[in-house]
Design a protein around this motif. Structure first.
Motif, PDB file in Angstrom:
ATOM      1  N   GLU A 133       5.796  14.171 -11.376  1.00 25.70           N
ATOM      2  CA  GLU A 133       6.367  14.196 -12.729  1.00 25.70           C
ATOM      3  C   GLU A 133       5.396  14.834 -13.720  1.00 25.70           C
ATOM      4  OE1 GLU A 133       8.322  11.112 -16.009  1.00 25.70           O
ATOM      5  OE2 GLU A 133       7.608  10.376 -14.062  1.00 25.70           O
ATOM      6  N   ASP A 134       4.119  14.492 -13.610  1.00 25.06           N
ATOM      7  CA  ASP A 134       3.116  15.095 -14.496  1.00 25.06           C
ATOM      8  C   ASP A 134       3.031  16.601 -14.282  1.00 25.06           C
ATOM      9  OD1 ASP A 134       2.592  12.593 -15.474  1.00 25.06           O
ATOM     10  OD2 ASP A 134       0.792  12.265 -14.271  1.00 25.06           O
TER      11      ASP A 134
ATOM     12  N   GLN B  78       4.636   5.590  -5.388  1.00 22.54           N
ATOM     13  CA  GLN B  78       4.709   5.613  -6.843  1.00 22.54           C
ATOM     14  C   GLN B  78       3.709   6.601  -7.426  1.00 22.54           C
ATOM     15  OE1 GLN B  78       4.206   1.788  -8.657  1.00 22.54           O
ATOM     16  NE2 GLN B  78       4.375   2.574 -10.754  1.00 22.54           N
ATOM     17  N   ALA B  79       2.492   6.619  -6.875  1.00 17.49           N
ATOM     18  CA  ALA B  79       1.473   7.549  -7.368  1.00 17.49           C
ATOM     19  C   ALA B  79       1.901   8.997  -7.132  1.00 17.49           C
ATOM     20  CB  ALA B  79       0.138   7.269  -6.680  1.00 17.49           C
TER      21      ALA B  79
ATOM     22  N   PHE C 160       0.835  -1.210   0.000  1.00 13.81           N
ATOM     23  CA  PHE C 160       0.000   0.000   0.000  1.00 13.81           C
ATOM     24  C   PHE C 160       0.864   1.253   0.000  1.00 13.81           C
ATOM     25  CE2 PHE C 160      -2.035   3.289   2.670  1.00 13.81           C
ATOM     26  CZ  PHE C 160      -3.152   3.569   1.909  1.00 13.81           C
ATOM     27  N   PHE C 161       1.905   1.273   0.847  1.00 14.30           N
ATOM     28  CA  PHE C 161       2.779   2.445   0.906  1.00 14.30           C
ATOM     29  C   PHE C 161       3.605   2.587  -0.367  1.00 14.30           C
ATOM     30  CE2 PHE C 161       2.737   1.996   5.772  1.00 14.30           C
ATOM     31  CZ  PHE C 161       1.660   2.864   5.867  1.00 14.30           C
ATOM     32  N   ASP C 162       4.041   1.483  -0.943  1.00 17.85           N
ATOM     33  CA  ASP C 162       4.791   1.544  -2.201  1.00 17.85           C
ATOM     34  C   ASP C 162       3.938   2.135  -3.320  1.00 17.85           C
ATOM     35  OD1 ASP C 162       6.962   0.433  -0.957  1.00 17.85           O
ATOM     36  OD2 ASP C 162       6.604  -1.607  -1.684  1.00 17.85           O
TER      37      ASP C 162
END
Length: 363
Positions: A345-346, A338-339, A332-334
């Motif tokens: 980045e977006d 990542q999100a 869940f934390f990973d």
């Protein structure tokens, strides 16, 4: 050492030194003029977050902190020395409130972070600042300004990734023992845990999270019943809540569903934002039931609660199913990390494109 998560202290910044009235008097210089220097600034009081501290117990012995006063100005254009600051070290995660106004002054959440809680007074002006074409010998100087004084309340909120919720004797301390190296007290009576415990859950090399064992909550905790009112603040910083429920109460009368609802009500009373946090259900003490009873009980509780978030069945004392919970939490934390990286980045690309292609102006 007993865990202390709240303390009240008094801080007094130093007063500024007084300005000086003085005139230059030297042989062969009959009209020396004013040479009184300014007073020094008073010392300030700072709070600094220190990751080597984990309790506020030191403030039970020392509650008053005073910074040094600024030195008075002197003749021959000599300015007074500034007073020394007072630096108070507090644990990372300390929130600082002004008792008089109940205002949050600051929140120290990173090692080395500094917070000014009382500013020292400015030094007074010497008579060198008051000379003019019509006042060649001013006999005026100003006193130093007083330093700030405050009564502060320090609240330590644990910086944990996961918080354990549940009624007394739900098995929270046993669970944290099963998934981490923490060794909280475990016994067969309520309110065994009298202060929060932190444990580091290492899932694999370079992947771990911090879990907090919060003392058991009961009905009315938000109003001060039991120990919950003292420790509900610690779940405010967590990113995920694990709600432990005894799925096989020995008295046969306790309703686990009602216990879940009771804690939900207490969370809403204390801080409605807590109900918006991700919260997973952990049905504990499966070792007290037969496998068929476990499956039937699990289906019944999940259906009655209308639970849609992840849920798990474990036996914390036998360490059965606890590893699966830890792996799922790390996943869940990973995914969250990542999100967040993709969103950043977006946003960076959008900002770059906006700079390269500015909107066209009016024709």
């Amino acid at each position: 050492m007993k865990f202390v998560d709240e303390a009240e202290i008094s801080v007094h910044a130093g007063n500024g030194g007084n300005g000086c009235v003085s005139f230059r008097r030297e042989k062969f210089i009959p009209f020396g003029g004013p040479d009184g220097g300014d007073g020094g600034n008073g010392g300030s009081v700072w709070l600094v977050a220190d990751e080597n501290l984990n309790t506020l117990v030191d403030f039970r012995h020392q509650r008053v902190f005073r910074a040094q006063r600024g030195q008075n100005g002197m003749g021959r254009d000599m300015y007074g020395k500034a007073g020394e600051d007072v630096v108070i070290r507090v644990p990372v995660g300390t929130a600082v409130y002004n008792i008089a106004t109940d205002e949050l002054i600051g929140d120290l959440t990173a090692h080395g972070q500094r917070l000014l809680v009382a500013k020292g007074g400015d030094g007074g002006k010497g008579n060198i600042h008051f000379k003019s074409s019509v006042n060649r010998a001013p006999r005026k100087a100003t006193p130093g300004w007083p330093g700030e004084e405050r009564e502060l309340r320090l609240e330590l909120k644990l910086l944990a990734d996961v918080g354990l919720l549940g009624f007394p004797n739900a098995g929270k301390s046993t669970f944290i023992r099963a998934v981490s190296a923490a060794t909280p007290k475990v016994a067969d009576y309520p309110f065994t845990t009298l202060y929060p415990n932190l444990g580091v859950v290492s899932v694999e090399p370079y992947k771990s999270f911090v879990i907090a064992d919060i003392p058991g909550l009961i009905e009315g905790a938000a109003e001060g019943a039991g120990l919950g009112a003292l420790f509900l603040r610690h779940v405010q910083r967590t990113r995920l809540l694990l709600h432990l429920v005894d799925m096989a109460p020995l008295d046969g009368e306790t309703d686990p569903v009602e216990q879940v609802r009771a804690i939900e009500r207490e969370l809403g009373k204390y801080d409605p934002a807590l109900l918006q946090k991700p919260r997973w259900l952990v049905l504990n003490k499966a070792d007290l039931l037969d496998p068929e009873e476990v499956r039937a009980r699990e289906a019944e509780l999940v259906a009655r609660l209308g639970w849609t978030a992840p849920h798990f069945v474990v036996s914390a004392i036998g360490r059965e199913g606890t590893r699966a919970v830890a792996l799922k939490v790390q996943q869940f934390f990973d995914e969250q990390k990542q999100a967040a990286a993709e969103a950043a980045e977006d946003a960076a690309w959008a900002e770059r494109l906006a700079g390269e292609c500015p909107p066209a102006g009016p024709a």
